[in-house]
Motif scaffolding. Structure first.
Motif, mmCIF file in Angstrom:
data_model
loop_
_atom_site.group_PDB
_atom_site.id
_atom_site.type_symbol
_atom_site.label_atom_id
_atom_site.label_comp_id
_atom_site.label_asym_id
_atom_site.label_seq_id
_atom_site.Cartn_x
_atom_site.Cartn_y
_atom_site.Cartn_z
ATOM 1 N N VAL A 302 88.924 -30.374 15.262
ATOM 2 C CA VAL A 302 89.228 -31.403 14.259
ATOM 3 C C VAL A 302 87.959 -32.159 13.876
ATOM 4 O O VAL A 302 87.146 -32.520 14.748
ATOM 5 N N ASP A 304 86.630 -35.635 12.185
ATOM 6 C CA ASP A 304 87.035 -37.010 11.877
ATOM 7 C C ASP A 304 85.868 -37.682 11.150
ATOM 8 O O ASP A 304 84.853 -38.001 11.767
ATOM 9 N N CYS A 307 84.394 -42.124 11.221
ATOM 10 C CA CYS A 307 85.131 -42.256 12.483
ATOM 11 C C CYS A 307 84.978 -43.609 13.151
ATOM 12 O O CYS A 307 85.741 -43.934 14.069
ATOM 13 N N PHE A 312 90.366 -43.043 15.846
ATOM 14 C CA PHE A 312 91.164 -41.819 15.750
ATOM 15 C C PHE A 312 90.585 -40.694 16.602
ATOM 16 O O PHE A 312 91.328 -39.891 17.169
ATOM 17 N N SER A 313 89.254 -40.614 16.686
ATOM 18 C CA SER A 313 88.599 -39.484 17.354
ATOM 19 C C SER A 313 89.031 -39.339 18.804
ATOM 20 O O SER A 313 89.315 -38.224 19.275
ATOM 21 N N LEU A 316 92.574 -38.221 19.198
ATOM 22 C CA LEU A 316 92.605 -36.818 18.778
ATOM 23 C C LEU A 316 92.094 -35.898 19.886
ATOM 24 O O LEU A 316 92.639 -34.807 20.110
ATOM 25 N N VAL A 323 86.749 -32.222 19.034
ATOM 26 C CA VAL A 323 86.705 -33.168 17.916
ATOM 27 C C VAL A 323 85.250 -33.502 17.607
ATOM 28 O O VAL A 323 84.449 -33.737 18.525
ATOM 29 N N GLY A 325 83.232 -36.331 15.383
ATOM 30 C CA GLY A 325 83.340 -37.569 14.621
ATOM 31 C C GLY A 325 82.026 -37.874 13.926
ATOM 32 O O GLY A 325 80.959 -37.750 14.535
ATOM 33 N N LEU A 374 90.495 -35.372 9.375
ATOM 34 C CA LEU A 374 90.997 -36.733 9.191
ATOM 35 C C LEU A 374 89.928 -37.552 8.483
ATOM 36 O O LEU A 374 88.754 -37.514 8.867
ATOM 37 N N ASP A 376 89.010 -41.495 6.977
ATOM 38 C CA ASP A 376 89.358 -42.920 6.934
ATOM 39 C C ASP A 376 88.195 -43.681 6.295
ATOM 40 O O ASP A 376 87.499 -44.457 6.957
#
Length: 445
Positions: A302, A304, A307, A312-313, A316, A323, A325, A374, A376
């Motif tokens: 994933v 991010d 971040c 969220f990272s 996740l 992940v 970020g 993701l 943000d």
């Protein structure tokens, strides 16, 4: 330019709509007029506050026929203070209007697209004293012989004279007079322009901005105040890099503020000037919803973007294989890495990069294939990133937004140019009693 003379007296208007900043919209003598404190379906008496070539502005002074949207504002300072703009609308209706705003933005800024499904709104159990971050203005007013601490008035020119705040965390919001009394007791009371508030799970930190060096006497008074009220106090003489903790001593532990995400067994440490979500309850709900919508599996890698500290990272990383970020602020990226280490999370890596520029030059975009994404971003959105989505090619995207107009614009790019479907979207009431619209959207290919 000579200012237009305002008509004297009150005028009648029938309100037919609501602007995105929460003002009633009416046609008065054929001209669009934005009227503060007026709601759709109402007939009001209003007074003009400004006249422009394309539109006029006014303020309702009497409601002749009230809308069923209308509620009694919980705060006595509502019409004076600019901190809130929606308290005259019931909380349930506030969220409906925000949802309507989101869908209208998709229509107008998203090339006419609409989500296949509208998500159930995320709302707070309590819409008062939710705000854990705020920047309060400070000013000594000679004519009043007192120091004002709070938000600006609605016209933005002066600080509002308020003694409490219904949306600010209780540790500060229930009695702003203690801050007023502290500042007026200082020798440098005229040289304190602002106080920033940051609240974690247990503590309240105040960053006091000062334009002159503080005397030993002032430092002692501030320390005694902090001890008496249980605050952490930071001082800021110039830019953000000058922020230093005064009380408790910077060498004492804990050294940072923190909040826990118990459902993921994650603790996130932060400095008081770091970006964190203002509504702790909604943040928890938002993280859970984002991860559920992303449909993360143990085999997923994933990405991010934007971040921050790992809000969220790190959750996740508890669910995904790996992940990555990425954040524009190097200091935040460093703290995100420290948060990962503190939580014994080793399947995550953080990188600093300007995400408003070409991302193809960065190694992290080429080192692995990302299954999910993701986003943000800040209010400016992620237009450049969305235009480069071919470099990432995620199967599923969850986009968290603090501005529905830039979300809609970016959604138009993803759907019309990059071949994604707008599967679902909805609002999150991060800022009750304001017209701020926080939202989330899911894209799939």
């Amino acid at each position: 330019m000579r200012r237009k003379k305002l008509p004297e007296g009150a005028f009648k208007a029938e309100v037919t709509g609501l602007s995105h900043e929460g003002r009633g919209i009416a046609k008065v003598e054929g001209k669009t007029t934005f009227i503060s404190f007026a709601l759709p379906g109402e007939t009001v008496q209003f007074e003009y506050s400004n006249r422009k070539s394309n539109y006029d502005e006014g303020m309702a002074v009497e409601v002749l026929e009230a809308s069923n949207l209308r509620a009694n504002p919980p705060c006595e300072y509502f019409k004076l203070c600019g901190g809130c703009s929606f308290q005259h609308v019931s909380p349930n209706e506030q969220i409906k209007l925000k949802e309507e705003t989101l869908l209208n933005h998709y229509q107008h800024f998203g090339q006419g697209i609409q989500p296949e499904k509208v998500l159930k709104p995320l709302v707070s159990d309590n819409t008062e004293h939710y705000r854990t971050k705020a920047r309060l203005g400070v000013r000594y007013v000679h004519k009043k012989g007192k120091v004002l601490v709070g938000f600006r008035e609605r016209n933005g020119r002066f600080l509002a004279e308020i003694d409490h705040c219904k949306v600010l965390d209780k540790s500060v919001g229930t009695d702003l007079r203690i801050l007023q009394e502290l500042i007026i007791s200082l020798e440098s009371y005229k040289e304190i322009p602002q106080i920033e508030v940051a609240v974690d799970d247990q503590r309240t930190a105040l960053i006091i901005r000062h334009l002159v060096d503080l005397s030993p006497s002032d430092l002692e008074k501030i320390s005694c105040f902090a001890k008496a009220h249980g605050f952490w106090i930071y001082l800021q003489s110039k830019g953000p890099d000058t922020i230093k903790r005064l009380y408790p001593d910077a060498n004492e532990t804990p050294k940072q503020l923190s909040y826990r995400l118990d459902e993921f067994d994650v603790q996130i440490n932060f400095e008081p000037n770091d970006f964190t979500q203002v509504n702790r309850e909604i943040n928890h709900k938002m993280i859970n919803q984002a991860l559920n919508l992303l449909e993360v599996s143990p085999s997923d890698t994933v990405l991010d973007l934007f971040c921050g500290l790992g809000n969220f990272s790190l959750p996740l990383a508890r669910k995904a294989k790996y992940v990555v970020g990425v954040e524009g602020d190097e200091a935040m990226t460093k703290r995100a890495g420290e948060n990962a280490q503190q939580n014994s999370i080793d399947n995550v890596a953080f990188h600093a990069a300007n995400l408003f520029e070409d991302i193809s030059k960065h190694s992290w975009i080429h080192e692995m294939r990302f299954d999910k994404l993701l986003l943000d971003p800040p209010r400016a959105g992620a237009e450049k990133l969305c235009s480069q989505m071919d470099l990432i090619q995620p199967k599923r995207i969850v986009y968290v937004s603090c501005d529905p107009s830039t979300l809609a614009r970016d959604a138009g790019i993803l759907v019309k140019e990059k071949g994604y479907k707008l599967v679902s979207s909805g609002v999150m009431d991060m800022f009750p009693h304001t017209t701020h619209v926080e939202s989330i959207a899911v894209f799939e290919k």
